[in-house]
Design a protein around this motif. Structure first.
Motif, short mmCIF file in Angstrom:
data_model
loop_
_atom_site.label_atom_id
_atom_site.label_comp_id
_atom_site.label_asym_id
_atom_site.label_seq_id
_atom_site.Cartn_x
_atom_site.Cartn_y
_atom_site.Cartn_z
N GLY A 236 -3.80 2.74 2.37
CA GLY A 236 -4.30 3.54 1.25
C GLY A 236 -4.61 4.98 1.61
O GLY A 236 -4.85 5.80 0.73
N LEU A 237 -4.61 5.30 2.90
CA LEU A 237 -4.85 6.70 3.31
C LEU A 237 -3.66 7.58 2.94
O LEU A 237 -3.74 8.81 2.98
N VAL A 238 -2.54 6.92 2.61
CA VAL A 238 -1.29 7.64 2.40
C VAL A 238 -0.75 7.37 1.00
O VAL A 238 -0.75 6.22 0.55
N ASP A 239 -0.28 8.42 0.34
CA ASP A 239 0.48 8.26 -0.90
C ASP A 239 1.90 7.92 -0.45
O ASP A 239 2.66 8.79 -0.02
N THR A 240 2.24 6.63 -0.54
CA THR A 240 3.51 6.15 0.05
C THR A 240 4.72 6.85 -0.57
O THR A 240 5.67 7.20 0.13
N GLN A 241 4.70 7.04 -1.90
CA GLN A 241 5.85 7.68 -2.55
C GLN A 241 6.01 9.12 -2.06
O GLN A 241 7.12 9.60 -1.84
N ALA A 242 4.87 9.81 -1.86
CA ALA A 242 4.93 11.19 -1.35
C ALA A 242 5.47 11.19 0.07
O ALA A 242 6.25 12.09 0.46
N LEU A 243 5.09 10.20 0.86
CA LEU A 243 5.59 10.12 2.23
C LEU A 243 7.10 9.87 2.24
O LEU A 243 7.85 10.53 2.99
N ILE A 244 7.55 8.96 1.39
CA ILE A 244 9.00 8.69 1.31
C ILE A 244 9.74 9.97 0.92
O ILE A 244 10.75 10.33 1.53
N ALA A 245 9.20 10.69 -0.07
CA ALA A 245 9.85 11.93 -0.52
C ALA A 245 9.89 12.95 0.62
O ALA A 245 10.92 13.60 0.86
N ALA A 246 8.78 13.08 1.35
CA ALA A 246 8.72 14.05 2.45
C ALA A 246 9.73 13.71 3.54
O ALA A 246 10.37 14.60 4.13
N LEU A 247 9.91 12.41 3.79
CA LEU A 247 10.88 11.98 4.82
C LEU A 247 12.31 12.24 4.31
O LEU A 247 13.16 12.74 5.06
N GLN A 248 12.54 11.91 3.04
CA GLN A 248 13.90 12.10 2.51
C GLN A 248 14.28 13.58 2.45
O GLN A 248 15.44 13.94 2.63
N GLN A 249 13.28 14.42 2.19
CA GLN A 249 13.56 15.87 2.10
C GLN A 249 13.38 16.57 3.45
O GLN A 249 13.36 17.80 3.52
N HIS A 250 13.21 15.80 4.50
CA HIS A 250 13.07 16.32 5.88
C HIS A 250 11.91 17.31 6.00
O HIS A 250 11.96 18.25 6.77
N GLU A 251 10.84 17.06 5.21
CA GLU A 251 9.64 17.90 5.35
C GLU A 251 8.87 17.55 6.60
O GLU A 251 8.10 18.35 7.12
N ILE A 252 9.02 16.30 7.06
CA ILE A 252 8.50 15.89 8.37
C ILE A 252 9.62 15.14 9.10
O ILE A 252 10.60 14.72 8.49
N ALA A 253 9.44 14.96 10.42
CA ALA A 253 10.56 14.41 11.21
C ALA A 253 10.59 12.89 11.25
O ALA A 253 11.65 12.30 11.51
N GLY A 254 9.46 12.24 10.99
CA GLY A 254 9.46 10.78 11.04
C GLY A 254 8.05 10.23 10.92
O GLY A 254 7.08 11.00 10.86
N ALA A 255 7.96 8.92 10.88
CA ALA A 255 6.64 8.30 10.70
C ALA A 255 6.61 6.92 11.35
O ALA A 255 7.64 6.25 11.46
N ALA A 256 5.42 6.53 11.78
CA ALA A 256 5.19 5.16 12.25
C ALA A 256 4.01 4.61 11.49
O ALA A 256 2.94 5.24 11.43
N LEU A 257 4.20 3.45 10.88
CA LEU A 257 3.19 2.90 9.98
C LEU A 257 2.87 1.46 10.38
O LEU A 257 3.77 0.62 10.42
N ASP A 258 1.62 1.21 10.68
CA ASP A 258 1.21 -0.18 10.96
C ASP A 258 0.60 -0.80 9.70
O ASP A 258 0.33 -1.98 9.67
N THR A 259 0.38 0.04 8.70
CA THR A 259 -0.23 -0.45 7.46
C THR A 259 0.44 0.25 6.28
O THR A 259 0.85 1.41 6.38
N LEU A 260 0.56 -0.47 5.17
CA LEU A 260 1.09 0.10 3.93
C LEU A 260 0.12 -0.26 2.80
O LEU A 260 -0.54 -1.30 2.87
N ALA A 261 0.05 0.60 1.79
CA ALA A 261 -0.94 0.39 0.72
C ALA A 261 -0.79 -0.98 0.07
O ALA A 261 -1.78 -1.62 -0.27
#
Ligand code: NAD
Length: 328
Positions: A236-261
């Motif tokens: 819940g610390l992360v807006d998952t849809q915003a993270l997906i968009a940021a990854l798809q638009q290469h706004e960040i290089a990658g992510a590691a997630l041990d938890t999802l909302a």
């Protein structure tokens, strides 16, 4: 004393049995989560010890535990947002958690995943699966050249800072509480400085109203396009849809997630492909995203401490004494 433990994992059993024998108490182990349907299992016991991330806020649970003469709920985990502390207090139940059972367990998985991301291992795997053994475009960086930003430098964030410092990285952190003991390992900065400067942003705050979706479209935009985001804390610390968009638009290089909302729908369970949420599938398909099933805590040191600290707290509270881990 008779204690019931809910949601017992196979790996906990030897530690539970050793503790019961050493301390002379009777511990009944069940694999069920604590729900309005399973609360009746606690009838006839002096104390209760549980662990789960599914919401445990139904008043029936608290009302029934109180009616059985139970005086406490021990959550043998760090996070306790699934419990309702107000209801617990109303029904005379002291809730305890385990603030630190092995911060290193979580910090080490965060580091493991960050290193895999930095070395582009997901991309290499994808290439090799297609018979492509080339290196072009895949040059990596080295950890001692990087700045690591820790959001929330408590037990786990502090351990994370110590590990990265030991590896030669520059560690910056943001936290409303400044811990002087961490001075050798990190430099406190504000959140904006951290987001715009760090090569690895690793979040270790609790999930509260204030931190809910702290990582969102705006905060992700502030991060470097070459930066990696690590979440070993709460989905819940992360807006998952915003993270997906940021990854798809290469706004960040990658992510590691041990938890999802929405992990309660599927994590810690065996489910059919149709039951797996679309956001998980989207993230898992990306070579620059690593997902683990909330398993960062799952080490032998952590499990031993979880069992022993939790059961000791049950005895403390049931015996009428105060535990430093009491939350209400
Ligand atoms: P902690 O309470 O020791 O540390 C949390 C820190 O976050 C504190 O120093 C606090 O001051 C800080 N903080 C609070 N609000 C903040 C904000 N808005 N910005 C910056 N910092 C803020 O907790 P911990 O034991 O280090 O646990 C951290 C997180 O890890 C929790 O969310 C916990 O639920 C999660 N966790 C995950 C696993 C796992 O297996 N993945 C296991 C244990 C804990």
């Amino acid at each position: 004393m008779k204690i019931i433990m809910y949601s017992v994992l196979a790996e906990e059993k030897p530690y539970i049995e050793a503790w019961a024998q050493k301390n002379g108490h009777e511990v009944t182990q069940v694999t069920d989560d604590l729900t309005p349907e399973t609360v009746e299992l606690a009838q006839g016991y002096d104390g209760i010890d549980m662990q789960q991330t599914i919401p445990t806020k139904d008043p029936v649970i608290y009302q029934k535990l109180a009616s059985y003469g139970i005086k406490q709920i021990t959550a043998r985990m760090v996070g306790f947002e699934m419990l309702d502390l107000k209801l617990a207090t109303q029904y005379g139940l002291t809730v305890t958690n385990i603030p630190a059972y092995s911060p290193r367990a979580i910090a080490e998985l965060g580091l493991t995943q960050a290193m895999r991301l930095i070395r582009q291992l997901g991309y290499f795997d994808q290439r090799m699966d297609n018979g492509d053994f080339t290196w072009n475009g895949m040059i990596s960086r080295e950890i001692h050249d990087l700045t690591v930003g820790v959001i929330g430098a408590g037990h786990i964030g502090g351990a994370t800072a110590q590990i990265y410092t030991a590896l030669g990285a520059h560690v910056i952190a943001t936290d409303p509480v400044k811990n002087v003991e961490l001075a050798p390992y990190l430099e406190y900065v504000d959140l904006d400085t951290l987001l715009t400067t760090a090569d690895i942003v690793t979040i270790h705050t609790p999930l509260t109203d204030e931190t809910d979706s702290l990582i969102n479209a705006q905060t992700l935009k502030k991060m470097k396009s070459t930066a990696y985001f690590i979440n070993m804390a709460r989905g819940g610390l992360v807006d998952t849809q915003a993270l997906i968009a940021a990854l798809q638009q290469h706004e960040i290089a990658g992510a590691a997630l041990d938890t999802l909302a929405d992990e309660n729908l599927f994590f810690e369970h065996k489910v059919t492909p149709e039951q797996i949420p679309a956001d998980y599938k989207t993230l898992k398909a990306m070579p620059n995203v690593l997902v683990t099933p909330h398993s960062a805590f799952f080490t032998n040191t952590a499990i031993k401490n979880i069992v022993e600290i939790g059961l000791n707290d049950v005895v403390t509270i049931v015996s009428g004494n105060k535990s430093p881990n009491a939350l209400n």
